[in-house]
Scaffold this motif. Sequence first.
Motif, PDB file in Angstrom:
ATOM      1  N   GLN A 500       0.701  -0.572   0.149  1.00 24.19           N
ATOM      2  CA  GLN A 500      -0.027  -0.698  -0.079  1.00 24.19           C
ATOM      3  C   GLN A 500       1.357   1.199   0.557  1.00 24.19           C
ATOM      4  OE1 GLN A 500      -1.723  -1.096   3.599  1.00 24.19           O
ATOM      5  NE2 GLN A 500      -3.898  -0.957   2.226  1.00 24.19           N
ATOM      6  N   GLY A 501       2.324   1.144  -0.629  1.00 25.33           N
ATOM      7  CA  GLY A 501       3.075   2.162  -0.104  1.00 25.33           C
ATOM      8  C   GLY A 501       3.817   2.745   1.298  1.00 25.33           C
ATOM      9  N   GLY A 502       3.015   1.929   2.076  1.00 27.85           N
ATOM     10  CA  GLY A 502       3.804   1.373   3.416  1.00 27.85           C
ATOM     11  C   GLY A 502       5.133   1.222   4.127  1.00 27.85           C
ATOM     12  N   SER A 503       5.746   1.804   4.741  1.00 29.03           N
ATOM     13  CA  SER A 503       6.616   1.745   5.499  1.00 29.03           C
ATOM     14  C   SER A 503       7.355  -0.399   5.858  1.00 29.03           C
ATOM     15  CB  SER A 503       7.511   2.001   6.701  1.00 29.03           C
ATOM     16  OG  SER A 503       6.536   0.976   8.096  1.00 29.03           O
ATOM     17  N   GLY A 504       6.338  -0.577   5.702  1.00 28.37           N
ATOM     18  CA  GLY A 504       5.762  -2.577   6.203  1.00 28.37           C
ATOM     19  C   GLY A 504       6.456  -2.686   7.554  1.00 28.37           C
ATOM     20  N   ILE A 505       6.629  -1.491   8.521  1.00 25.01           N
ATOM     21  CA  ILE A 505       6.805  -2.022   9.849  1.00 25.01           C
ATOM     22  C   ILE A 505       5.717  -3.099  10.515  1.00 25.01           C
ATOM     23  CG2 ILE A 505       5.285   0.268  10.295  1.00 25.01           C
ATOM     24  CD1 ILE A 505       7.433   0.297  12.821  1.00 25.01           C
ATOM     25  N   CYS A 506       4.699  -2.847   9.939  1.00 29.52           N
ATOM     26  CA  CYS A 506       3.581  -4.058  10.369  1.00 29.52           C
ATOM     27  C   CYS A 506       4.098  -5.157   9.979  1.00 29.52           C
ATOM     28  CB  CYS A 506       2.067  -3.489   9.923  1.00 29.52           C
ATOM     29  SG  CYS A 506       1.498  -2.096  11.039  1.00 29.52           S
TER      30      CYS A 506
END
Length: 709
Positions: A500-506
């Motif tokens: 989704q374009g995020g950092s992927g920290i989750c």
Amino acid sequence: MKRTIRTTVLTVGALIAALGLPAGTAHADTTPRIDLRVLVVSDGGPSTDAIAAELAAAGTPYTEIDLTQAGRTVIDAGFLADTVDGRPRARFQAVVLPNDNPFPAGSAEMAALVTYEQTYDVPQVDAYTYARPEAGLQYPVYGGYSGSIDGAQAEVTAAGRSGPFGYLDGAVPFEDNDPAIGESYAYLSKPVAGADFTSYVEAAIPGQPTRGSLVGEYRHDGRRELVVTFVYNQYQQQFRLLARGIVEWMTGGVHLGASRNYFAVHVDDVFAADDRWNSALNCTPGDVDCTDPNATPDPIRMTAADVDHAVSWQNNKDFTLDFAYNAAGTVDQRQDNNGVDQLADRLIAERGEFRWINHTYSHPFLGCVQDTSVVPWKCATNADGSTRWVSRNEISDEIATNRVWGQSAGLPLHNDELVTGEHSGMKVLPQQPQDNPNLALALADNGIAWLGSDNSREPAQRQVGPATTVPRYPMNVFYNAGRAAEQVDEYNWIYTSRAQGGSGICEDNPATTTCLASPLDTTTGYENHIVPLETRIALGHVLANDPKPHFIHQSNLAEDRIAYPVLGGVLDGYEALFTEDTPVVNLRMKDIGAELQRRADWRTALEAGQVTAYRVGDTVTVEAPDGLAVTATLPTGTTLAGAAFGEAYAGAVSGWTPSAGAPLTLTLPDSLAAPAVTEAAAPAPVTKPAPDTRVPAGVTERVPHTADD
């Protein structure tokens, strides 16, 4: 068919001997000694754990017996009472049980508790029990309700407001943090006909025009029980609202320890500017980790109008912000603008409206020398491989120069307070696993006694040279956001997946609790998602007797002024829940540090068995080591050595008083009746064991708010 539980009945003479009373005192006017300690009998469930946590946080002594543990202490007459100096002693002022009777049928332990409570007028809290006649209530099937009450709006009754829950305005909202998880369960019911039952907290019975009891007092057989028919854990708002009243009810308002509701907000980087989040680069130009060659810093800085707004907001909320300032911000501004800095002029003119904290002159990193040639940065090393540290002189100059500038500007400073930029100088994992050894020396050079720290890194106080840390809660209102859309964009990047374009920290850390199923709308996401979430988190800290300050940045008071909806939400939400005699306590940093330190010393003394406290009639005696500050909550009108004790709060008085090693003697007001030893009813009634109750997943395992909460 009902079964009758038969128990062995003690004769009055045997009862007196079993409870340790002097012979011939059954009808004597002997006032017992009641030790100021609570007995918590736990079944390992969240409700008894919550009450124990409340007692621990307040500093109220308690003894816990876990019924699930093999080899545990057996509860009998000798454990509950004895004789001291010829006077009968009740070793506990209150009893907390998991339910109205957690023991097997015919239990001698329950019989001993019943007799003890009758003899010494000791109240019992049923932490979470099924609604049944043995607890003074009808079974829920008779017009009541058993089930979830997530999101319900309970109310304190008139009896509750005039009694133990008088600090509440009335509303007791139940949490519903996640619609997919059950977080509350209750048995709503009406009192049994003819029962001496007073309901203190009620909620509407679904599908009916009537209300059922959630918390009430049941008086029977010479005993008093606080009957709680909903389950909770120590973090849930509904418990946090009622915890004070539960403790006040069980102790009769006479106990060691104190609880207040605190809120303080530090605003960092005042006079300076904070670099803005770049939505295209997904980093903050000017930050050491934003290495894109196209990264150009875009500063966010308050204006004079923002100062006026802050003053007006404070006056409206009756609240004071703490401004942690960096004087280089205005010195540089004047150099670049022909001596003009309208922000600084207005801040200095309004300096008396705020509290001020030294935040170092130019906000440098004061730990190791950073090697920013790699991402993430690492500590630079000397030729021999040792760590290169920022020097003692550099640190000391940053502290002293900022202080001198503040003094010359007339800021009302306390020179023993300091917050370093980024809490630097102290250890930061993983790059810098130890403090800069020069930090403690520089703190000593400048007389620093209180040093701000990051609660998300180090939640406990510790010593750094001469200074004691004051852990601060970081708010999830980002330092690099002056506009709501920027805040949401960064929030989306951090907490959404890579797809989704995020950092992927989750994805990398499944324990992260603020993960988003999909990105928030940048137009509405701040108001609809982030503000209520952050408000709830901060209000949870306020309700938890937690004095630690929160911190934001000056950028959050500029442009869209995004901090105010959260801060106002906390204060407005609080005001809607509590009466005027239970205000938010707004302390400055050093006073917060002192409060935390006193609590730590008190807790150590309690754990070491160095504090003894008891009540005989209208006199409370506390024995504690010389120099230890003693804390207590007592009825209004209590005196110590002829002078009024404590400060008024929540319908009582509470506070700290130093011990000189000799016993402290406090005199309760005449209106407070003294307990007396009485003959237990014969036979001593023992109810049937309580049925099992339901505990939903959201109570067993806390439904979290954020990753760092």
